[in-house]
Design a protein around this motif. Structure first.
Motif, PDB file in Angstrom:
ATOM      1  N   LEU A 218       0.838  -1.203   0.000  1.00  0.00           N
ATOM      2  CA  LEU A 218       0.000   0.000   0.000  1.00  0.00           C
ATOM      3  C   LEU A 218       0.878   1.260   0.000  1.00  0.00           C
ATOM      4  CD1 LEU A 218      -3.048   0.622   0.089  1.00  0.00           C
ATOM      5  CD2 LEU A 218      -2.846   0.842   2.577  1.00  0.00           C
ATOM      6  N   TYR A 219       1.940   1.227   0.753  1.00  0.00           N
ATOM      7  CA  TYR A 219       2.883   2.351   0.822  1.00  0.00           C
ATOM      8  C   TYR A 219       3.536   2.590  -0.539  1.00  0.00           C
ATOM      9  CZ  TYR A 219       6.730   5.131   2.891  1.00  0.00           C
ATOM     10  OH  TYR A 219       7.614   6.122   3.227  1.00  0.00           O
ATOM     11  N   LEU A 220       3.910   1.493  -1.205  1.00  0.00           N
ATOM     12  CA  LEU A 220       4.451   1.612  -2.553  1.00  0.00           C
ATOM     13  C   LEU A 220       3.447   2.268  -3.497  1.00  0.00           C
ATOM     14  CD1 LEU A 220       6.240  -1.851  -2.897  1.00  0.00           C
ATOM     15  CD2 LEU A 220       7.336   0.369  -3.272  1.00  0.00           C
ATOM     16  N   LYS A 221       2.228   1.795  -3.423  1.00  0.00           N
ATOM     17  CA  LYS A 221       1.177   2.284  -4.323  1.00  0.00           C
ATOM     18  C   LYS A 221       0.930   3.779  -4.124  1.00  0.00           C
ATOM     19  CE  LYS A 221      -2.496   1.599  -7.110  1.00  0.00           C
ATOM     20  NZ  LYS A 221      -3.040   2.941  -7.186  1.00  0.00           N
ATOM     21  N   GLN A 222       0.862   4.200  -2.873  1.00  0.00           N
ATOM     22  CA  GLN A 222       0.456   5.567  -2.573  1.00  0.00           C
ATOM     23  C   GLN A 222       1.602   6.578  -2.605  1.00  0.00           C
ATOM     24  OE1 GLN A 222      -1.376   4.982   1.260  1.00  0.00           O
ATOM     25  NE2 GLN A 222      -3.339   4.348   0.397  1.00  0.00           N
ATOM     26  N   LYS A 223       2.790   6.185  -2.178  1.00  0.00           N
ATOM     27  CA  LYS A 223       3.858   7.152  -1.948  1.00  0.00           C
ATOM     28  C   LYS A 223       5.083   6.998  -2.850  1.00  0.00           C
ATOM     29  CE  LYS A 223       1.875   9.148   1.659  1.00  0.00           C
ATOM     30  NZ  LYS A 223       1.478  10.576   1.639  1.00  0.00           N
ATOM     31  N   ILE A 224       5.473   5.758  -3.151  1.00  0.00           N
ATOM     32  CA  ILE A 224       6.777   5.539  -3.776  1.00  0.00           C
ATOM     33  C   ILE A 224       6.692   5.268  -5.272  1.00  0.00           C
ATOM     34  CG2 ILE A 224       8.804   4.032  -3.803  1.00  0.00           C
ATOM     35  CD1 ILE A 224       8.400   3.662  -0.775  1.00  0.00           C
ATOM     36  N   TRP A 225       5.816   4.356  -5.679  1.00  0.00           N
ATOM     37  CA  TRP A 225       5.771   3.970  -7.085  1.00  0.00           C
ATOM     38  C   TRP A 225       5.423   5.135  -8.027  1.00  0.00           C
ATOM     39  CZ3 TRP A 225       8.043   0.954 -10.103  1.00  0.00           C
ATOM     40  CH2 TRP A 225       7.561   0.697 -11.391  1.00  0.00           C
ATOM     41  N   PRO A 226       4.501   6.023  -7.681  1.00  0.00           N
ATOM     42  CA  PRO A 226       4.244   7.161  -8.594  1.00  0.00           C
ATOM     43  C   PRO A 226       5.491   7.990  -8.872  1.00  0.00           C
ATOM     44  CG  PRO A 226       2.490   6.975  -6.978  1.00  0.00           C
ATOM     45  CD  PRO A 226       3.561   6.027  -6.540  1.00  0.00           C
ATOM     46  N   GLY A 257       1.373   0.520 -14.315  1.00  0.00           N
ATOM     47  CA  GLY A 257       2.456  -0.453 -14.201  1.00  0.00           C
ATOM     48  C   GLY A 257       2.546  -1.082 -12.824  1.00  0.00           C
ATOM     49  N   PHE A 258       1.444  -1.054 -12.084  1.00  0.00           N
ATOM     50  CA  PHE A 258       1.401  -1.591 -10.718  1.00  0.00           C
ATOM     51  C   PHE A 258       0.609  -2.901 -10.790  1.00  0.00           C
ATOM     52  CE2 PHE A 258       0.264  -1.834  -6.235  1.00  0.00           C
ATOM     53  CZ  PHE A 258       1.376  -1.301  -5.595  1.00  0.00           C
ATOM     54  N   LEU A 259       1.327  -4.027 -10.865  1.00  0.00           N
ATOM     55  CA  LEU A 259       0.721  -5.300 -11.235  1.00  0.00           C
ATOM     56  C   LEU A 259       0.743  -6.307 -10.093  1.00  0.00           C
ATOM     57  CD1 LEU A 259       2.370  -5.626 -14.768  1.00  0.00           C
ATOM     58  CD2 LEU A 259       0.275  -4.415 -14.131  1.00  0.00           C
ATOM     59  N   THR A 299      19.652 -10.048  -7.252  1.00  0.00           N
ATOM     60  CA  THR A 299      18.785  -8.891  -7.475  1.00  0.00           C
ATOM     61  C   THR A 299      19.008  -7.865  -6.363  1.00  0.00           C
ATOM     62  OG1 THR A 299      17.146 -10.418  -8.384  1.00  0.00           O
ATOM     63  CG2 THR A 299      16.413  -8.172  -7.933  1.00  0.00           C
ATOM     64  N   PRO A 300      19.673  -6.759  -6.639  1.00  0.00           N
ATOM     65  CA  PRO A 300      19.872  -5.735  -5.604  1.00  0.00           C
ATOM     66  C   PRO A 300      18.535  -5.191  -5.089  1.00  0.00           C
ATOM     67  CG  PRO A 300      21.353  -5.369  -7.444  1.00  0.00           C
ATOM     68  CD  PRO A 300      20.365  -6.420  -7.895  1.00  0.00           C
ATOM     69  N   CYS A 301      18.574  -4.583  -3.913  1.00  0.00           N
ATOM     70  CA  CYS A 301      17.356  -4.133  -3.235  1.00  0.00           C
ATOM     71  C   CYS A 301      17.456  -2.665  -2.837  1.00  0.00           C
ATOM     72  CB  CYS A 301      17.114  -4.935  -1.953  1.00  0.00           C
ATOM     73  SG  CYS A 301      16.878  -6.700  -2.202  1.00  0.00           S
ATOM     74  N   VAL A 302      16.304  -2.023  -2.826  1.00  0.00           N
ATOM     75  CA  VAL A 302      16.149  -0.757  -2.106  1.00  0.00           C
ATOM     76  C   VAL A 302      15.171  -1.059  -0.987  1.00  0.00           C
ATOM     77  CG1 VAL A 302      15.525   1.673  -2.233  1.00  0.00           C
ATOM     78  CG2 VAL A 302      16.549   0.540  -4.222  1.00  0.00           C
ATOM     79  N   MET A 303      15.576  -0.773   0.228  1.00  0.00           N
ATOM     80  CA  MET A 303      14.827  -1.274   1.382  1.00  0.00           C
ATOM     81  C   MET A 303      14.807  -0.244   2.499  1.00  0.00           C
ATOM     82  SD  MET A 303      17.940  -3.809   2.385  1.00  0.00           S
ATOM     83  CE  MET A 303      18.808  -3.370   0.873  1.00  0.00           C
ATOM     84  N   SER A 304      13.856  -0.420   3.414  1.00  0.00           N
ATOM     85  CA  SER A 304      13.767   0.431   4.600  1.00  0.00           C
ATOM     86  C   SER A 304      14.703  -0.091   5.687  1.00  0.00           C
ATOM     87  CB  SER A 304      12.334   0.438   5.119  1.00  0.00           C
ATOM     88  OG  SER A 304      11.968  -0.885   5.538  1.00  0.00           O
ATOM     89  N   THR A 305      14.873   0.717   6.716  1.00  0.00           N
ATOM     90  CA  THR A 305      15.679   0.309   7.863  1.00  0.00           C
ATOM     91  C   THR A 305      15.094  -0.944   8.520  1.00  0.00           C
ATOM     92  OG1 THR A 305      16.317   2.604   8.267  1.00  0.00           O
ATOM     93  CG2 THR A 305      16.609   1.060  10.089  1.00  0.00           C
ATOM     94  N   ILE A 306      13.776  -1.003   8.622  1.00  0.00           N
ATOM     95  CA  ILE A 306      13.113  -2.173   9.207  1.00  0.00           C
ATOM     96  C   ILE A 306      13.407  -3.427   8.389  1.00  0.00           C
ATOM     97  CG2 ILE A 306      10.866  -3.241   9.693  1.00  0.00           C
ATOM     98  CD1 ILE A 306      11.569  -1.132  11.715  1.00  0.00           C
ATOM     99  N   ALA A 307      13.356  -3.314   7.065  1.00  0.00           N
ATOM    100  CA  ALA A 307      13.635  -4.464   6.210  1.00  0.00           C
ATOM    101  C   ALA A 307      15.078  -4.925   6.355  1.00  0.00           C
ATOM    102  CB  ALA A 307      13.337  -4.127   4.755  1.00  0.00           C
ATOM    103  N   ALA A 327      13.344  10.033  -1.254  1.00  0.00           N
ATOM    104  CA  ALA A 327      14.731   9.570  -1.410  1.00  0.00           C
ATOM    105  C   ALA A 327      14.758   8.094  -1.819  1.00  0.00           C
ATOM    106  CB  ALA A 327      15.501   9.780  -0.106  1.00  0.00           C
ATOM    107  N   PHE A 328      13.829   7.315  -1.270  1.00  0.00           N
ATOM    108  CA  PHE A 328      13.715   5.896  -1.626  1.00  0.00           C
ATOM    109  C   PHE A 328      13.497   5.759  -3.133  1.00  0.00           C
ATOM    110  CE2 PHE A 328      11.778   1.810  -2.211  1.00  0.00           C
ATOM    111  CZ  PHE A 328      12.173   1.004  -1.152  1.00  0.00           C
ATOM    112  N   ALA A 329      12.542   6.517  -3.660  1.00  0.00           N
ATOM    113  CA  ALA A 329      12.230   6.448  -5.084  1.00  0.00           C
ATOM    114  C   ALA A 329      13.416   6.909  -5.927  1.00  0.00           C
ATOM    115  CB  ALA A 329      11.001   7.300  -5.383  1.00  0.00           C
ATOM    116  N   GLN A 330      14.079   7.995  -5.530  1.00  0.00           N
ATOM    117  CA  GLN A 330      15.196   8.523  -6.298  1.00  0.00           C
ATOM    118  C   GLN A 330      16.350   7.530  -6.352  1.00  0.00           C
ATOM    119  OE1 GLN A 330      15.090  11.301  -8.133  1.00  0.00           O
ATOM    120  NE2 GLN A 330      17.100  10.722  -8.918  1.00  0.00           N
ATOM    121  N   LYS A 331      16.639   6.907  -5.224  1.00  0.00           N
ATOM    122  CA  LYS A 331      17.749   5.948  -5.189  1.00  0.00           C
ATOM    123  C   LYS A 331      17.397   4.667  -5.950  1.00  0.00           C
ATOM    124  CE  LYS A 331      19.865   7.844  -1.050  1.00  0.00           C
ATOM    125  NZ  LYS A 331      20.253   7.663   0.367  1.00  0.00           N
TER     126      LYS A 331
END
Length: 412
Positions: A218-226, A257-259, A299-307, A327-331
């Motif tokens: 849900l976080y990806l859909k609303q905040k990061i993927w756009p 592109g959100f599948l 497969t490299p990852c972009v992840m949160s501190t919790i992950a 910053a997550f999206a940019q990186k």
């Protein structure tokens, strides 16, 4: 003489559905290597994704809650060791094990620290940092009581070892760090992996029944993927996971592109096709199976501190750790479009697997720990007064509640 071990499963193992299922098979292999005949029992129903334990020589048994038939079963089995799969099974069956097989070594496999996950979920809902008040929730109290009642508890994350010993003052003698136990990634496997140029699109994966996974989607859909899609308008995010809910399916948007792809029969195959894995978990605990899947498949990852928690130690991560959504999206975009950095991050992943989770680094020490405890069980229990006290007090109430329910059910 054959050594017998009973695992009481919260669920039947589903290694294709969850990291917990893979972890359970790793534990079974460890005990089989120590010469134990393993029986797996559970009150849960099986599913289409349930692993066939008979393939690896494990006996199985359906058991029932609040039913004295378990007493006869375990008394006849007379295991040397009983492993509780998560603290809930210890609450349900611990007193029966203690009564019927008092000399059996009792091990709790925590899977992850459920109380920590609950604390973070509460703090996330309130939009604030995790506090001691959050940590001292009812789940933490139940779980820590269970840890005290057992002879040894397996902790999958160094971060959770630190929280349990530093904040909850748990004796180290009751805890044992045992992370994912993985085979080394061979050079042949690495050489056969798809290259940067062949791969395309982003991936995230995780069981939809696990609340942190759905929240991350849900976080990806609303905040990061756009934000990613603005810069990479032809890319797609492929979202895999068992037990997708209707609310998850409704997030599927082809134009964006959100599948939502649903269950992946082969997580390795879909991970190898992707160029980057996204894991913006906002709460949770334990180690993240999706990161292991990613590292195993280059497969490299972009992840949160919790992950990232507990995964990398002092090593460089197999990607980027970032919590701010912009910053997550940019990186993510930068890593997706830079083959040289991408290749470096891929190599870091292989190194992490070898140095942090290689099964050969843990199996002998774990076998020695089990053997030492089994040979000194009386002295070990005498040094755990709080555990003895909880065994006497807490489980008495559980015991008589269970007997009351059993009696009530028999009179229907």
């Amino acid at each position: 003489m054959e050594k017998s071990l009973l695992i009481i499963g919260f669920v039947w193992p589903e290694p294709k559905s969850s990291a917990a299922g893979s972890r359970m098979l790793q534990l079974i292999a460890q005990f089989q290597n120590q010469g134990y005949i393993v029986t797996f029992a559970s009150t849960a129903n099986t599913s289409n994704n349930t692993f066939d334990l008979s393939q690896i020589g494990v006996l199985t048994k359906d058991i029932f809650l609040n039913d004295s038939s378990f007493d006869d079963f375990i008394s006849n089995l007379n295991p040397s060791i009983v492993v509780f799969d998560r603290f809930m099974t210890e609450e349900q069956f611990g007193w029966r094990v203690a009564e019927q097989c008092p000399e059996a070594l009792r091990i709790l496999d925590t899977e992850d620290f459920h109380g920590l996950r609950k604390a973070r979920a509460l703090a996330q809902k309130e939009g604030i940092e995790v506090s001691k008040d959050h940590l001292q929730n009812d789940t933490s109290k139940r779980e820590i009581a269970s840890i005290y009642r057992c002879d040894l508890s397996l902790i999958i994350s160094e971060a959770e070892m630190d929280i349990l010993t530093r904040q909850f003052k748990m004796p180290e003698s009751l805890l044992y760090y045992l992370p994912f136990l993985l085979e080394c990634t061979s050079n042949d496997h690495v050489n056969q992996l798809p290259s940067f140029e062949v791969r395309k699109h982003f991936i995230t994966i995780g069981n939809f029944l696990h609340p942190p996974n759905y929240d991350a989607v849900l976080y990806l859909k609303q905040k990061i993927w756009p934000l990613i899609r603005q810069q990479l308008p032809t890319t797609e995010l492929h979202i895999y996971g068992a037990y997708q809910s209707q609310k998850a399916v409704q997030l599927h948007k082809e134009k964006e592109g959100f599948l939502i792809k649903g269950f992946a029969d082969d997580a390795h195959e879909v991970m190898q096709k992707a160029k980057l894995c996204l894991a913006p978990l906002r709460f949770g605990a334990g180690l993240k199976g999706k990161l292991v899947d990613a590292m195993q498949n280059g497969t490299p990852c972009v992840m949160s501190t919790i992950a990232a928690e507990g995964m990398f130690g002092n090593l460089e991560p197999n990607g980027v750790v970032e919590d701010d959504p912009e910053a997550f999206a940019q990186k993510a975009v930068q890593l997706y479009t830079n083959p040289a950095v991408w290749k470096d991050k891929q190599e870091y992943g292989f190194k992490i697997l070898k140095e942090r989770f290689n099964t050969t680094s843990f199996e002998n020490q774990f076998a020695d720990k089990v053997a030492t405890l089994s040979g000194n069980l009386k002295a070990h229990r005498q040094s755990n007064f709080i555990g003895n006290m909880l065994q006497h007090q807490t489980l008495q109430s559980t015991k008589y509640l269970s007997k009351w329910i059993e009696e009530k059910n028999s009179n229907k």
